[in-house]
Design a protein around this motif. Structure first.
Motif, PDB file in Angstrom:
ATOM      1  N   LEU A   1     -12.112 -37.372 -21.360  1.00  0.00           N
ATOM      2  CA  LEU A   1     -11.492 -37.895 -22.582  1.00  0.00           C
ATOM      3  C   LEU A   1     -10.279 -38.709 -22.169  1.00  0.00           C
ATOM      4  O   LEU A   1      -9.383 -38.203 -21.481  1.00  0.00           O
ATOM      5  CB  LEU A   1     -11.082 -36.742 -23.489  1.00  0.00           C
ATOM      6  CG  LEU A   1     -10.230 -37.057 -24.711  1.00  0.00           C
ATOM      7  CD1 LEU A   1     -10.942 -38.023 -25.649  1.00  0.00           C
ATOM      8  CD2 LEU A   1      -9.851 -35.770 -25.445  1.00  0.00           C
ATOM      9  N   VAL A   2     -10.227 -39.970 -22.603  1.00  0.00           N
ATOM     10  CA  VAL A   2      -9.174 -40.891 -22.163  1.00  0.00           C
ATOM     11  C   VAL A   2      -8.302 -41.300 -23.347  1.00  0.00           C
ATOM     12  O   VAL A   2      -8.803 -41.821 -24.355  1.00  0.00           O
ATOM     13  CB  VAL A   2      -9.764 -42.151 -21.498  1.00  0.00           C
ATOM     14  CG1 VAL A   2      -8.639 -43.042 -20.964  1.00  0.00           C
ATOM     15  CG2 VAL A   2     -10.720 -41.774 -20.375  1.00  0.00           C
ATOM     16  N   PHE A   3      -6.998 -41.082 -23.221  1.00  0.00           N
ATOM     17  CA  PHE A   3      -6.010 -41.564 -24.181  1.00  0.00           C
ATOM     18  C   PHE A   3      -5.459 -42.893 -23.674  1.00  0.00           C
ATOM     19  O   PHE A   3      -5.055 -42.987 -22.514  1.00  0.00           O
ATOM     20  CB  PHE A   3      -4.864 -40.555 -24.324  1.00  0.00           C
ATOM     21  CG  PHE A   3      -5.265 -39.259 -24.972  1.00  0.00           C
ATOM     22  CD1 PHE A   3      -5.020 -39.036 -26.317  1.00  0.00           C
ATOM     23  CD2 PHE A   3      -5.903 -38.273 -24.239  1.00  0.00           C
ATOM     24  CE1 PHE A   3      -5.390 -37.846 -26.927  1.00  0.00           C
ATOM     25  CE2 PHE A   3      -6.287 -37.079 -24.828  1.00  0.00           C
ATOM     26  CZ  PHE A   3      -6.031 -36.864 -26.183  1.00  0.00           C
ATOM     27  N   PRO A   4      -5.412 -43.935 -24.513  1.00  0.00           N
ATOM     28  CA  PRO A   4      -5.034 -45.264 -24.030  1.00  0.00           C
ATOM     29  C   PRO A   4      -3.535 -45.479 -23.856  1.00  0.00           C
ATOM     30  O   PRO A   4      -3.110 -46.486 -23.307  1.00  0.00           O
ATOM     31  CB  PRO A   4      -5.580 -46.188 -25.117  1.00  0.00           C
ATOM     32  CG  PRO A   4      -5.503 -45.364 -26.365  1.00  0.00           C
ATOM     33  CD  PRO A   4      -5.831 -43.961 -25.939  1.00  0.00           C
ATOM     34  N   HIS A   5      -2.716 -44.546 -24.365  1.00  0.00           N
ATOM     35  CA  HIS A   5      -1.259 -44.659 -24.264  1.00  0.00           C
ATOM     36  C   HIS A   5      -0.676 -43.304 -24.613  1.00  0.00           C
ATOM     37  O   HIS A   5      -1.405 -42.343 -24.894  1.00  0.00           O
ATOM     38  CB  HIS A   5      -0.712 -45.751 -25.197  1.00  0.00           C
ATOM     39  CG  HIS A   5      -1.158 -45.590 -26.615  1.00  0.00           C
ATOM     40  ND1 HIS A   5      -0.735 -44.564 -27.443  1.00  0.00           N
ATOM     41  CD2 HIS A   5      -2.017 -46.324 -27.369  1.00  0.00           C
ATOM     42  CE1 HIS A   5      -1.293 -44.665 -28.625  1.00  0.00           C
ATOM     43  NE2 HIS A   5      -2.086 -45.718 -28.614  1.00  0.00           N
ATOM     44  N   LEU A   6       0.661 -43.204 -24.621  1.00  0.00           N
ATOM     45  CA  LEU A   6       1.326 -41.937 -24.911  1.00  0.00           C
ATOM     46  C   LEU A   6       2.135 -41.989 -26.206  1.00  0.00           C
ATOM     47  O   LEU A   6       2.959 -41.103 -26.452  1.00  0.00           O
ATOM     48  CB  LEU A   6       2.245 -41.539 -23.744  1.00  0.00           C
ATOM     49  CG  LEU A   6       1.521 -41.163 -22.444  1.00  0.00           C
ATOM     50  CD1 LEU A   6       2.531 -40.791 -21.364  1.00  0.00           C
ATOM     51  CD2 LEU A   6       0.548 -40.023 -22.674  1.00  0.00           C
ATOM     52  N   VAL A   7       1.931 -42.990 -27.036  1.00  0.00           N
ATOM     53  CA  VAL A   7       2.607 -43.033 -28.328  1.00  0.00           C
ATOM     54  C   VAL A   7       1.924 -42.035 -29.254  1.00  0.00           C
ATOM     55  O   VAL A   7       0.723 -42.125 -29.498  1.00  0.00           O
ATOM     56  CB  VAL A   7       2.563 -44.447 -28.934  1.00  0.00           C
ATOM     57  CG1 VAL A   7       3.230 -44.460 -30.301  1.00  0.00           C
ATOM     58  CG2 VAL A   7       3.259 -45.442 -28.006  1.00  0.00           C
TER      59      VAL A   7
ATOM     60  N   ALA B   1     -12.378 -33.061 -18.683  1.00  0.00           N
ATOM     61  CA  ALA B   1     -11.197 -33.583 -17.995  1.00  0.00           C
ATOM     62  C   ALA B   1     -10.481 -34.533 -18.953  1.00  0.00           C
ATOM     63  O   ALA B   1     -11.126 -35.206 -19.759  1.00  0.00           O
ATOM     64  CB  ALA B   1     -11.593 -34.316 -16.716  1.00  0.00           C
ATOM     65  N   VAL B   2      -9.168 -34.577 -18.878  1.00  0.00           N
ATOM     66  CA  VAL B   2      -8.368 -35.419 -19.772  1.00  0.00           C
ATOM     67  C   VAL B   2      -7.435 -36.278 -18.946  1.00  0.00           C
ATOM     68  O   VAL B   2      -6.795 -35.794 -17.997  1.00  0.00           O
ATOM     69  CB  VAL B   2      -7.546 -34.550 -20.758  1.00  0.00           C
ATOM     70  CG1 VAL B   2      -6.591 -35.419 -21.578  1.00  0.00           C
ATOM     71  CG2 VAL B   2      -8.478 -33.766 -21.683  1.00  0.00           C
ATOM     72  N   CYS B   3      -7.376 -37.562 -19.296  1.00  0.00           N
ATOM     73  CA  CYS B   3      -6.374 -38.426 -18.670  1.00  0.00           C
ATOM     74  C   CYS B   3      -5.794 -39.362 -19.719  1.00  0.00           C
ATOM     75  O   CYS B   3      -6.402 -39.609 -20.763  1.00  0.00           O
ATOM     76  CB  CYS B   3      -6.953 -39.210 -17.497  1.00  0.00           C
ATOM     77  SG  CYS B   3      -8.142 -40.483 -17.928  1.00  0.00           S
ATOM     78  N   ALA B   4      -4.601 -39.840 -19.466  1.00  0.00           N
ATOM     79  CA  ALA B   4      -3.898 -40.719 -20.395  1.00  0.00           C
ATOM     80  C   ALA B   4      -3.225 -41.841 -19.626  1.00  0.00           C
ATOM     81  O   ALA B   4      -2.647 -41.613 -18.553  1.00  0.00           O
ATOM     82  CB  ALA B   4      -2.851 -39.932 -21.189  1.00  0.00           C
ATOM     83  N   LEU B   5      -3.310 -43.046 -20.177  1.00  0.00           N
ATOM     84  CA  LEU B   5      -2.631 -44.181 -19.565  1.00  0.00           C
ATOM     85  C   LEU B   5      -1.140 -44.097 -19.883  1.00  0.00           C
ATOM     86  O   LEU B   5      -0.743 -43.951 -21.041  1.00  0.00           O
ATOM     87  CB  LEU B   5      -3.192 -45.499 -20.088  1.00  0.00           C
ATOM     88  CG  LEU B   5      -4.681 -45.764 -19.907  1.00  0.00           C
ATOM     89  CD1 LEU B   5      -5.009 -47.207 -20.285  1.00  0.00           C
ATOM     90  CD2 LEU B   5      -5.140 -45.448 -18.495  1.00  0.00           C
ATOM     91  N   ASN B   6      -0.333 -44.194 -18.846  1.00  0.00           N
ATOM     92  CA  ASN B   6       1.120 -44.156 -18.994  1.00  0.00           C
ATOM     93  C   ASN B   6       1.684 -45.502 -18.556  1.00  0.00           C
ATOM     94  O   ASN B   6       2.494 -45.594 -17.647  1.00  0.00           O
ATOM     95  CB  ASN B   6       1.704 -43.017 -18.168  1.00  0.00           C
ATOM     96  CG  ASN B   6       3.182 -42.796 -18.434  1.00  0.00           C
ATOM     97  OD1 ASN B   6       3.723 -43.299 -19.416  1.00  0.00           O
ATOM     98  ND2 ASN B   6       3.838 -42.055 -17.568  1.00  0.00           N
ATOM     99  N   ARG B   7       1.235 -46.553 -19.235  1.00  0.00           N
ATOM    100  CA  ARG B   7       1.585 -47.916 -18.853  1.00  0.00           C
ATOM    101  C   ARG B   7       2.458 -48.612 -19.895  1.00  0.00           C
ATOM    102  O   ARG B   7       3.003 -49.673 -19.623  1.00  0.00           O
ATOM    103  CB  ARG B   7       0.308 -48.736 -18.651  1.00  0.00           C
ATOM    104  CG  ARG B   7      -0.542 -48.281 -17.494  1.00  0.00           C
ATOM    105  CD  ARG B   7      -1.987 -48.749 -17.610  1.00  0.00           C
ATOM    106  NE  ARG B   7      -2.144 -50.185 -17.736  1.00  0.00           N
ATOM    107  CZ  ARG B   7      -2.318 -51.016 -16.713  1.00  0.00           C
ATOM    108  NH1 ARG B   7      -2.328 -50.547 -15.481  1.00  0.00           N
ATOM    109  NH2 ARG B   7      -2.490 -52.302 -16.922  1.00  0.00           N
TER     110      ARG B   7
END
Length: 363
Positions: free
Chosen positions: A23-29, A51-57
Motif C-alpha cells: 500500500l503506497v501513500f503518495p505524500h505525508l499531508v 507492506a506500507v510505504c509513503a513518499l516523503n518528498r
C-alpha cells in the motif's frame, strides 16, 4: 455501477497464501484520503502480507503530517524519498495499491520485472485525476477503484467502492462546547477536515449570525487558510463567542458527539470520510450535493444547493436547520453501517485484488 451493489461481499475472507500487497501513500499531508487508506490498510492486513510505504518528498508547511499515524498503525512502514528506495519497497510485491497524482509511483511500477498487479484508487472527482492522469498511465493499471460512482462510470472498467473509516478515530467523550445558557440554546454545527477555501468554512463563519447557530471547528491548517484566519474573521463578524475550536488530532469522536449536525458544504468533494465518521455515530449531516454524497445518501443527508459562486445557499441552509432532528442521524447510521463498515469495504477490495491477481496468473 449501482452504489447499492454488494456483489463483491461474498468474497473469501482470506487471500491466497503468501500474496504480498504493498500500500503506497503518495505524500505525508494528512487528509481524508489518508485516513480512509489507513483504515483500508488495517482491514486488508488480515488477508494479505501487507507492506506500507509513503513518499516523503513534499515539504510540509503548516499541514499536519500523516507520518506518525502511519508509523503507529503500520509498524515497519517505509518512508522513501528516492526512486531507488521506492523500487526497493515494491520489489517482490504481488500487488500494489496506490492513489494520488505522484507520477513516481506508476513509473516505478512500470519498470519492475515482473510487474506487480497495479490498482489505483481515485478519491476525487477532479478531471485531471479521473481522466488525464488515468490516460497517461493506463499501461500500468490492472484495475481502478473510484470512491464516487459517477467517477467510476467515466473510467472504463473502474469499480466503485466507498470510503470507510477507522473505528478508533471515533474515540472521545461529549463536551459542553458552549456552556453559556443563551449560546447553549442555539444549534451547534460542526466542521471536520483540512481548512481549504473550497470547503466554504469561511463562508459559514461570515454567515453564522444569520444562521443563528454555534460552530465547532476541528480543522487542520493549510497554507491557504488557518485557525488564526478564522478566529480573526469571527471577531470581525462579531461572532467570536459562537465559534469554538478543538485541537486537530486523529480522534474526532469528541466533536461529533458534541454537535447537532456536521457540515459538509464544499464546492467539490469525492467521498468525504467525515460523512462516514458522522454516520458511524449517528450524527446528522447537512451537505452540498458534492461528489458521491447525493447518489449514495440521497435520503439520508439534508442537502443544500450551491449558489453560482460555489457557496452554499443561505436560504437552503436555513431550511435544512428547520428540518434537522436526530432521525436524520439514525437513517445515515444505518446506511453507513451497511455500505461503508470497515469489514464490508475491506472485503470488496480483497475480492477485487484477488480476482485481478488470479486473472494475471491465469488461475
Amino acid at each position: 455501477m449501482d452504489p447499492q451493489d454488494h456483489s463483491l461481499e461474498g468474497a473469501p475472507e482470506t487471500a491466497p497464501s503468501g500474496l504480498r500487497l504493498c500500500l503506497v501513500f503518495p505524500h505525508l499531508v494528512l487528509g481524508g484520503g489518508e485516513t480512509a487508506m489507513m483504515a483500508l490498510g488495517e482491514g486488508l492486513r488480515a488477508r494479505f502480507d501487507l507492506a506500507v510505504c509513503a513518499l516523503n518528498r513534499r515539504p510540509l508547511t503548516v499541514e499536519m503530517s500523516a507520518g506518525p499515524e502511519i508509523s503507529s498503525r503500520f509498524p515497519g512502514a517505509a518512508f522513501v524519498t528516492t526512486r531507488e528506495e521506492l523500487a526497493a519497497c515494491l520489489a517482490g510485491a504481488d500487488l500494489v495499491l496506490w492513489y494520488g497524482l505522484a507520477p513516481l509511483i506508476p513509473s516505478v511500477i512500470a519498470e519492475l520485472a515482473p510487474r506487480p498487479v497495479s490498482v489505483r484508487v481515485v478519491h476525487t472527482d477532479k478531471d485531471e485525476e479521473g481522466s488525464q492522469f488515468q490516460a497517461r498511465w493506463q499501461h500500468v493499471l490492472d484495475g481502478v477503484v473510484c470512491v464516487a460512482p459517477a467517477v467510476a462510470r467515466r473510467i472504463t472498467g473502474a469499480a466503485f467502492i466507498p470510503n470507510t473509516c477507522s473505528p478508533d478515530r471515533l474515540a472521545g467523550e461529549r463536551r459542553e462546547l458552549f456552556p453559556d445558557a443563551q449560546r447553549r440554546r442555539r444549534p451547534t454545527l460542526g466542521f471536520l477536515g483540512r481548512l481549504l477555501p473550497l470547503k466554504n468554512i469561511s463562508w459559514v463563519v461570515e454567515n453564522l449570525a444569520a444562521l443563528g447557530c454555534n460552530l465547532a471547528i476541528q480543522g487542520v491548517d493549510t497554507p491557504e487558510l488557518s485557525r488564526r484566519d478564522l478566529e480573526a474573521l469571527a471577531r470581525e463578524r462579531g461572532v467570536a463567542e459562537r465559534v469554538c475550536f478543538l485541537p486537530p488530532g486523529p480522534q474526532v469522536g469528541s466533536l461529533l458527539r458534541s454537535i447537532d449536525a456536521l457540515l459538509i458544504v464544499s464546492r467539490q468533494e469525492g467521498f468525504p470520510v467525515v460523512a462516514v465518521e458522522a454516520g458511524m455515530l449517528g450524527v446528522p449531516v447537512i451537505a452540498t450535493p458534492v461528489g458521491a454524497l447525493p447518489e449514495i445518501f440521497a435520503g439520508e443527508l439534508l442537502f443544500v444547493a450551491h449558489e453560482s459562486d460555489g457557496t452554499p445557499s443561505l436560504a437552503g441552509l436555513r431550511q435544512a436547520l428547520d428540518r434537522l432532528d436526530p432521525s436524520w442521524g439514525r437513517r445515515l447510521q444505518a446506511k453507513v453501517e451497511s455500505l461503508c463498515a470497515p469489514e464490508v469495504v475491506a472485503r470488496r477490495y480483497a475480492a477485487l485484488l484477488e480476482g485481478l491477481w488470479r486473472q494475471r496468473n491465469g488461475d
